[in-house]
Write an enzyme that holds these catalytic residues in place. Structure first.
Site, PDB file in Angstrom:
ATOM      1  N   GLU A  87      39.584  44.353  34.873  1.00 18.68           N
ATOM      2  CA  GLU A  87      38.275  44.495  34.313  1.00 18.68           C
ATOM      3  C   GLU A  87      38.201  45.726  33.277  1.00 18.68           C
ATOM      4  O   GLU A  87      37.246  46.605  33.910  1.00 18.68           O
ATOM      5  CB  GLU A  87      37.136  44.452  35.438  1.00 18.68           C
ATOM      6  CG  GLU A  87      37.292  43.109  36.016  1.00 18.68           C
ATOM      7  CD  GLU A  87      36.218  42.859  37.101  1.00 18.68           C
ATOM      8  OE1 GLU A  87      35.737  41.653  37.501  1.00 18.68           O
ATOM      9  OE2 GLU A  87      35.661  43.936  37.534  1.00 18.68           O
ATOM     10  N   GLU A 106      39.486  36.478  39.826  1.00 18.25           N
ATOM     11  CA  GLU A 106      38.545  36.665  40.878  1.00 18.25           C
ATOM     12  C   GLU A 106      37.597  35.490  40.622  1.00 18.25           C
ATOM     13  O   GLU A 106      37.161  35.188  39.778  1.00 18.25           O
ATOM     14  CB  GLU A 106      38.139  37.759  40.770  1.00 18.25           C
ATOM     15  CG  GLU A 106      39.036  38.996  41.154  1.00 18.25           C
ATOM     16  CD  GLU A 106      38.363  40.470  41.064  1.00 18.25           C
ATOM     17  OE1 GLU A 106      36.992  40.489  41.109  1.00 18.25           O
ATOM     18  OE2 GLU A 106      38.902  41.451  40.982  1.00 18.25           O
TER      19      GLU A 106
END
Length: 469
Positions: free
Chosen positions: A167, A365
């Protein structure tokens, strides 16, 4: 009842990170999270910092056994830059850290669990933040490449899947736009520079990996948040286009499509936020190639055309839109009322298929947060009842199964996370794990979602009510 079977050799497991699980014992340096918590513990839920957390440093054998117990064939975690590296300028490693990571990875491999290793999960070493400004500095991108090279040389013979960044937009948002990560600055131009420099660090690490001619694969994990509009009006659609450009395509296009969106460059120039860069740096980024993409997804983004005046004295993406809450949406009552939209998984998958060369990717995720009270106590059978998660995860996996049937090139699913772990300023407020962590005793206690996942992973399928996808 419908059987939802997944492709052969599909990866099933969970994701975590070093700073959220290992604790700080034995590290030669502090990260920005260690130092920030030391100076401002009030910014963290219940004042809890990263010192102890899950004690993976000492309990990794127990944890790997628990992973195996619920069917994992893979697990993603990260190497802490501040743990592995003794000398940041040379990339010299810390021998105690080398022993720990070798033992940890070997323990996974010997139990049939493929380690997928990430190099950066928000944890800039304090010294590099204070001395150079972290990724505000081009020099730190070079130091990152030395860290990466050290990791590749030490562990590249046993790690088949590497990830440069998890991220990468989050340190930009949290540290330079919205004040939820250190260094807590609010500066649109600096945010754009940090974003560019992170991509440059990613590209340098990719280059180092290719030069070592290792036999594994290397990729990046992006949090892709589909953008949906309030209405079909032209103004709302334009607002969604801006949100997608700034939050998704800003990293996805350079790192996967190998080009910086012209519209993004023009937009940043308009706001005097275009980062300093050279042609060689741009070419290094756009010439780099990832072998796979990881995708993190939790909630959709809903926007509408801006109606209120923009009042901030620095640039943020919200200059071009306002966030919107769907009055007819479904919401998680156990996590700040965030929206639940399984359809987004299908939309992400088809976007990658149709617009990004159908690159190989995995769901790196996905998770459903609950708090300790909503999960409730241990039941008489020794299991914590978090059944709320199971039905929602099945809904999301049905959409993934449908996308795979329609040609999406997905090779695995990792849930967040294995054990309830420390989560930045939220500490242990939100729980996601297959196992509950007792903060007093350190005991790991299985949840019903973990038993459901065991059946899913071992059978590579699940059965539930639902349309044939």
């Amino acid at each position: 009842m419908t059987i939802f079977a997944f492709p052969e050799k599909f990866l099933w497991g969970a994701a975590a990170s070093g700073p959220q699980t290992e604790g700080t014992e034995g590290k030669p340096h502090r990260s920005i999270w260690d130092s920030w918590h030391a100076h401002q513990p009030e910014r963290f839920f219940a004042g809890i910092g990263p010192e102890k957390v899950c004690e993976t440093l000492h309990k990794y054998q127990e944890d790997v056994a628990l992973m195996k117990n619920i069917g994992f064939n893979s697990f993603r975690t990260s190497i802490q830059w501040s743990r592995l590296i003794e000398d940041f300028e040379t990339g010299k490693p810390n021998e105690e850290a080398v022993r720990f990571y070798n033992n940890y990875f070997d323990e996974m491999i010997s139990n049939g669990i493929e380690p997928m290793i990430n190099l950066y999960h928000f944890d800039m070493p304090e010294e590099l933040q204070q001395r150079y400004g972290g990724f505000e500095s081009k020099h730190v991108t070079e130091l990152f490449s030395r860290f990466a090279t050290t990791a590749f040389q030490l562990f590249g013979h046993k790690i088949k899947y590497w990830i440069t960044f998890n991220e990468p937009i989050v340190p930009v948002e949290g540290g330079y736009l919205y004040d939820f990560h250190y260094p807590c600055k609010k500066d649109g131009k600096l945010a754009a520079q940090v974003a560019f420099n992170i991509m440059l660090a990613h590209a340098k690490a990719i280059k180092c990996y290719r030069e070592l001619a290792l036999t594994g694969e290397i990729g990046v994990v992006l949090n892709l948040t589909p953008t949906y509009t309030r209405s079909d009006s032209a103004a709302d659609k334009k607002a969604a286009w801006y949100a997608d450009l700034l939050f998704n395509r800003s990293f996805l296009d350079p790192l996967v499509r190998h080009q910086f969106p012209q519209e993004l460059c023009e937009l940043l120039a308009t706001h005097h936020c275009l980062p300093e860069m050279s042609k060689d740096e741009v070419m290094l980024i756009t010439d780099s190639r990832v072998d796979f993409l990881g995708v993190n997804y939790y909630v959709p983004r809903r926007v509408k055309a801006r109606e209120a005046e923009y009042t901030l004295d620095y640039f943020t993406p919200e200059y071009y839109f306002e966030n919107y809450i769907d009055p007819n949406g479904r919401f998680n009552p156990y996590r700040d009322n965030n929206e639940i939209l399984p359809q987004a998984i299908y939309d992400i998958a088809t976007n990658i298929r149709d617009n990004y060369g159908n690159i190989k990717w995995y769901l790196a995720e996905i998770g459903i947060a609950m708090d300790l009270e909503s999960e409730g106590p241990v039941q008489p059978d020794g299991v914590i009842d978090d059944s709320f998660r199971i039905a929602l995860m099945e809904e999301h996996l049905i959409q993934l199964h449908r996308a795979i049937g329609d040609g999406a090139n997905c090779f695995g699913v990792h849930q967040w996370t294995f054990i309830d772990n420390w989560s930045w300023i939220n500490a242990f407020k939100r729980r996601y794990g297959f196992y509950r962590l007792d903060l007093t005793t350190g005991k790991r206690q299985i949840k019903r979602n973990g038993l459901w996942f065991k059946s899913l992973a071992e059978n590579n399928q699940f059965i539930c009510e639902g349309p044939q996808s």
